[in-house]
Design an enzyme around this catalytic site. Structure first.
Site, PDB file in Angstrom:
ATOM      1  N   GLY A 100     -24.093  33.891 146.850  1.00 45.90           N
ATOM      2  CA  GLY A 100     -22.994  34.392 147.476  1.00 45.90           C
ATOM      3  C   GLY A 100     -23.139  34.687 149.077  1.00 45.90           C
ATOM      4  N   ASN A 101     -22.245  35.657 149.505  1.00 50.51           N
ATOM      5  CA  ASN A 101     -22.467  36.062 150.794  1.00 50.51           C
ATOM      6  C   ASN A 101     -23.640  36.726 151.114  1.00 50.51           C
ATOM      7  OD1 ASN A 101     -20.789  37.074 153.267  1.00 50.51           O
ATOM      8  ND2 ASN A 101     -20.814  38.892 152.528  1.00 50.51           N
TER       9      ASN A 101
ATOM     10  N   LYS B 238     -15.494  53.102 145.788  1.00 53.56           N
ATOM     11  CA  LYS B 238     -15.486  51.489 145.454  1.00 53.56           C
ATOM     12  C   LYS B 238     -14.108  51.424 144.656  1.00 53.56           C
ATOM     13  CE  LYS B 238     -18.306  48.058 145.483  1.00 53.56           C
ATOM     14  NZ  LYS B 238     -19.460  47.764 146.471  1.00 53.56           N
TER      15      LYS B 238
ATOM     16  N   GLY C 263     -28.571  34.410 143.233  1.00 53.62           N
ATOM     17  CA  GLY C 263     -27.155  34.587 143.662  1.00 53.62           C
ATOM     18  C   GLY C 263     -27.006  33.440 144.796  1.00 53.62           C
TER      19      GLY C 263
ATOM     20  N   TRP D 143     -26.764  34.092 150.925  1.00 53.00           N
ATOM     21  CA  TRP D 143     -26.476  33.270 152.280  1.00 53.00           C
ATOM     22  C   TRP D 143     -27.291  33.894 153.522  1.00 53.00           C
ATOM     23  CZ3 TRP D 143     -22.767  34.464 156.061  1.00 53.00           C
ATOM     24  CH2 TRP D 143     -22.576  33.626 157.084  1.00 53.00           C
TER      25      TRP D 143
ATOM     26  N   ASP E 259     -16.900  42.733 148.178  1.00 47.09           N
ATOM     27  CA  ASP E 259     -17.952  42.988 147.335  1.00 47.09           C
ATOM     28  C   ASP E 259     -17.940  41.614 146.702  1.00 47.09           C
ATOM     29  OD1 ASP E 259     -20.328  44.971 146.444  1.00 47.09           O
ATOM     30  OD2 ASP E 259     -19.488  44.042 144.458  1.00 47.09           O
TER      31      ASP E 259
HETATM   32  P1  NDP Z   1     -20.311  37.105 145.974  1.00 48.65           P
HETATM   33  O1  NDP Z   1     -19.235  37.191 145.134  1.00 48.65           O
HETATM   34  O2  NDP Z   1     -20.360  36.345 147.362  1.00 48.65           O
HETATM   35  O3  NDP Z   1     -21.584  36.486 145.311  1.00 48.65           O
HETATM   36  C1  NDP Z   1     -22.123  37.253 144.062  1.00 48.65           C
HETATM   37  C2  NDP Z   1     -23.063  36.205 143.374  1.00 48.65           C
HETATM   38  O4  NDP Z   1     -23.596  36.942 142.230  1.00 48.65           O
HETATM   39  C3  NDP Z   1     -22.626  35.113 143.006  1.00 48.65           C
HETATM   40  O5  NDP Z   1     -23.652  34.110 142.924  1.00 48.65           O
HETATM   41  C4  NDP Z   1     -22.022  35.459 141.593  1.00 48.65           C
HETATM   42  O6  NDP Z   1     -21.637  34.361 140.961  1.00 48.65           O
HETATM   43  C5  NDP Z   1     -23.221  35.980 141.255  1.00 48.65           C
HETATM   44  N1  NDP Z   1     -22.888  36.844 140.004  1.00 48.65           N
HETATM   45  C6  NDP Z   1     -21.690  37.846 139.756  1.00 48.65           C
HETATM   46  N2  NDP Z   1     -21.755  38.489 138.670  1.00 48.65           N
HETATM   47  C7  NDP Z   1     -22.789  37.844 138.001  1.00 48.65           C
HETATM   48  C8  NDP Z   1     -23.229  37.945 136.742  1.00 48.65           C
HETATM   49  N3  NDP Z   1     -22.666  38.978 135.570  1.00 48.65           N
HETATM   50  N4  NDP Z   1     -24.404  37.217 136.292  1.00 48.65           N
HETATM   51  C9  NDP Z   1     -24.891  36.427 137.069  1.00 48.65           C
HETATM   52  N5  NDP Z   1     -24.366  36.080 138.333  1.00 48.65           N
HETATM   53  C10 NDP Z   1     -23.484  36.930 138.700  1.00 48.65           C
HETATM   54  O7  NDP Z   1     -20.744  38.628 146.347  1.00 48.65           O
HETATM   55  P2  NDP Z   1     -21.843  39.267 147.235  1.00 48.65           P
HETATM   56  O8  NDP Z   1     -22.935  38.070 147.832  1.00 48.65           O
HETATM   57  O9  NDP Z   1     -20.904  39.883 148.225  1.00 48.65           O
HETATM   58  O10 NDP Z   1     -22.618  40.331 146.532  1.00 48.65           O
HETATM   59  C11 NDP Z   1     -23.872  40.332 145.655  1.00 48.65           C
HETATM   60  C12 NDP Z   1     -24.394  41.553 145.281  1.00 48.65           C
HETATM   61  O11 NDP Z   1     -24.709  42.319 146.765  1.00 48.65           O
HETATM   62  C13 NDP Z   1     -23.628  42.453 144.527  1.00 48.65           C
HETATM   63  O12 NDP Z   1     -24.393  43.319 143.898  1.00 48.65           O
HETATM   64  C14 NDP Z   1     -22.813  43.303 145.628  1.00 48.65           C
HETATM   65  O13 NDP Z   1     -22.474  44.432 145.018  1.00 48.65           O
HETATM   66  C15 NDP Z   1     -23.833  43.458 146.649  1.00 48.65           C
HETATM   67  N6  NDP Z   1     -23.448  43.997 147.950  1.00 48.65           N
HETATM   68  C16 NDP Z   1     -22.589  43.400 148.824  1.00 48.65           C
HETATM   69  C17 NDP Z   1     -22.311  43.619 149.888  1.00 48.65           C
HETATM   70  C18 NDP Z   1     -21.229  42.959 150.738  1.00 48.65           C
HETATM   71  O14 NDP Z   1     -21.058  43.295 151.929  1.00 48.65           O
HETATM   72  N7  NDP Z   1     -20.800  41.796 150.333  1.00 48.65           N
HETATM   73  C19 NDP Z   1     -23.015  44.752 150.598  1.00 48.65           C
HETATM   74  C20 NDP Z   1     -23.825  45.362 149.879  1.00 48.65           C
HETATM   75  C21 NDP Z   1     -24.019  44.983 148.578  1.00 48.65           C
HETATM   76  P3  NDP Z   1     -20.276  34.374 140.429  1.00 48.65           P
HETATM   77  O15 NDP Z   1     -19.191  34.987 141.167  1.00 48.65           O
HETATM   78  O16 NDP Z   1     -20.020  32.921 140.196  1.00 48.65           O
HETATM   79  O17 NDP Z   1     -20.034  35.212 138.889  1.00 48.65           O
HETATM   80  O1  2IT Z   2     -21.862  47.572 148.190  1.00 52.44           O
HETATM   81  C1  2IT Z   2     -21.669  47.557 149.366  1.00 52.44           C
HETATM   82  O2  2IT Z   2     -22.076  48.404 150.198  1.00 52.44           O
HETATM   83  C2  2IT Z   2     -20.506  46.614 149.933  1.00 52.44           C
HETATM   84  N1  2IT Z   2     -19.898  45.974 149.023  1.00 52.44           N
HETATM   85  C3  2IT Z   2     -20.004  47.042 151.347  1.00 52.44           C
HETATM   86  C4  2IT Z   2     -19.168  48.022 151.433  1.00 52.44           C
HETATM   87  C5  2IT Z   2     -18.269  48.093 152.756  1.00 52.44           C
HETATM   88  O3  2IT Z   2     -17.646  48.924 152.836  1.00 52.44           O
HETATM   89  O4  2IT Z   2     -18.477  47.273 153.851  1.00 52.44           O
END
Ligand code: NDP
Ligand code: 2IT
Length: 445
Positions: free
Chosen positions: A237-238, A124, A235, A241, A164
């Site tokens: 985010g990605n 990471k 959330g 959604w 992430d």
């Molecule tokens: P995004 O940046 O797309 O969205 C993250 C969301 O969480 C946003 O709404 C963000 O708001 C909010 N957020 C982040 N930090 C905080 C905080 N401290 N307090 C409150 N809200 C918070 O990220 P992802 O959707 O990619 O990731 C979301 C979760 O999923 C994370 O835990 C990530 O590790 C996990 N994940 C992601 C993967 C991926 O492929 N992207 C794969 C597996 C797990 P803001 O940014 O405005 O703070």
């Molecule tokens: O937490 C996770 O599994 C991710 N953010 C995705 C990692 C990846 O290599 O696709």
């Protein structure tokens, strides 16, 4: 295995790294029994070796904003374990990022990646850079400065970063551009790439889709489906959604989403154009969900609150770590929530997790539930290596099958004597056994 002694030593060596301690303790508690049954692990020092990263690179990232001011952020890459494949895991750009958070994420990634059945080790990285309010040119300059250090230690067979929090298609594009310039080759080194230059179909949706595929399998063990169920999502985010899209397809109704400013409750369901509106909200880079309730007046915005107070059948936390505490967990259970599946990484505090497990509701831990994201990254690596691109249907079918297989592995290793499936134990034991056996085969290195 003397769990308390191991934890005391770890805390002494790495004081203050609370998230890292939390993630290690959870895994050790789950695997204690299998470690005691397999003395070969102890004599090969597997536990001592698996809880420390192979190496950590930290570096400074100087960059200039649009007004000509110079900023210095911290950059990191934690290469945790490559027993079963190249280091693999995302990059997080968020002001809260520190070494403890990246070590917890890198550690959990080892077992998550093992569960996917694909050959990927755990890693990471990221930075305390805050993308909030930054222009595209600022983000580009930051990504370029970050890659100027990172490129030396990554490669398609060495370490393959991805997205992430705060890192998605746009950032991966800028990072990849700089990598290509420095390395002077097109290589499958980052995943989540654009479709026109090596990316895989479905990768943006994969974590959310996989989360819902896994939850569907969990519900099926109780002869239940998503049809007609209400779902609380956190959330926007990605991951949130992708999950919203799939819940709608399966006939469920998502009634909440959340951001750092609070949560939105939409009794009519977050469907169709409202799901796409989440992307617009993210694209503003402003970190707020409040405008949703102005755009869709049937919804209400609750400032500074989390969505766990809403009565729902299913909860899908998809924002960040430790976003469900003990109190939230008790409220969810008291309101009749039957299934919690973690789309985010470690969203439940240990106390919240114990509330869910003790209540014997369906509880799916992150490293199993959200593994679809990295699994699809693995499929992107395969396509890059083959120099071929699969169709949307092919990738989705493979992702779906992987989630079904992960669920099966959790049931195999996590079923208790009373029939309750402890998915936390199941995921940790299944992931650990694969990695530990590979480490045994490779000797003391
Ligand atoms: P995004 O940046 O797309 O969205 C993250 C969301 O969480 C946003 O709404 C963000 O708001 C909010 N957020 C982040 N930090 C905080 C905080 N401290 N307090 C409150 N809200 C918070 O990220 P992802 O959707 O990619 O990731 C979301 C979760 O999923 C994370 O835990 C990530 O590790 C996990 N994940 C992601 C993967 C991926 O492929 N992207 C794969 C597996 C797990 P803001 O940014 O405005 O703070
Ligand atoms: O937490 C996770 O599994 C991710 N953010 C995705 C990692 C990846 O290599 O696709």
């Amino acid at each position: 295995m003397d769990l308390n002694n191991i934890m005391n030593e770890l805390v002494k060596k790495h004081p203050g790294e609370l998230e890292y301690h939390q993630a290690v303790r959870e895994v050790l508690e789950s695997i204690e029994e299998v470690v005691n049954e397999n003395p070969q692990f102890e004599s090969a020092g597997i536990i001592d070796r698996i809880i420390e990263p192979d190496r950590v690179l930290t570096f400074k990232v100087p960059w200039m904003d649009d007004e000509g001011n110079v900023h210095v952020n911290l950059g990191y890459r934690v290469q945790f374990n490559n027993a079963i494949g190249p280091y693999k895991g995302g990059l997080r750009f968020h002001p809260s990022v520190n070494l403890s958070i990246l070590k917890f994420l890198g550690f959990d990634q080892i077992f998550k990646n093992a569960l996917t059945t694909l050959p990927m080790g755990g890693g990471k990285g990221g930075s305390d850079f805050n993308p909030k309010g930054k222009s595209d040119t600022e983000i580009m300059r930051f990504c370029q400065a970050f890659m100027l250090e990172l490129w030396r230690i990554i490669g398609p067979e060495t370490d393959v970063p991805a997205g992430d929090i705060g890192v998605a298609g746009k950032e991966i594009g800028f990072l990849y551009g700089m990598y290509k310039k420095l390395q002077r080759e097109h290589a499958g080194v980052l995943t989540g790439k654009g479709l026109g230059w090596g990316g895989s179909l479905i990768r943006p949706e994969a974590t959310g889709f996989g989360t819902v595929y896994f939850a569907k399998e969990m519900l099926a063990t109780k002869n239940e489906t998503f049809e007609g169920k209400t779902v609380a999502l956190s959330g926007f985010g990605n991951v949130a959604w992708g999950a919203a899209l799939k819940v709608e397809e399966f006939g469920g109704k998502v009634v909440t989403l959340s951001g750092p400013d609070g949560y939105v409750y939409d009794p009519n369901g977050i469907t169709g154009e409202k799901i796409e509106y989440m992307l617009e909200l993210r694209a503003t880079n402003m970190d707020i969900v409040a405008p949703y309730a102005e755009e869709f007046p049937e919804a209400t915005f609750y400032e500074g609150k989390r969505p766990w107070e809403v009565k729902v059948d299913v909860a899908l936390p998809c924002a960040t770590q430790n976003e469900i505490n003990e109190e939230d967990a008790k409220t969810l259970v008291a309101n009749g929530c039957m299934c919690v599946a973690e789309g985010a990484n470690m969203p439940s505090t240990p106390e919240a997790m114990h509330v869910f497990l003790n209540s014997k509701i369906l509880f799916g831990p992150a490293k199993a539930v959200n593994a679809g994201g990295v699994a699809t990254s693995g499929l992107e690596m395969t396509q890059n290596a083959m120099k071929l691109a699969w169709t949307r249907e092919e990738v989705d079918a493979k992702l779906h099958q992987i989630m079904v297989d992960i669920h099966e592995a959790c049931v195999k290793y996590g079923t208790q004597s009373d029939g309750y499936v402890d998915y936390v134990k199941g995921a940790n034991v299944a992931g650990f056994m694969k990695v530990a056996n590979a480490m045994l085969d490779n000797g003391i290195i």
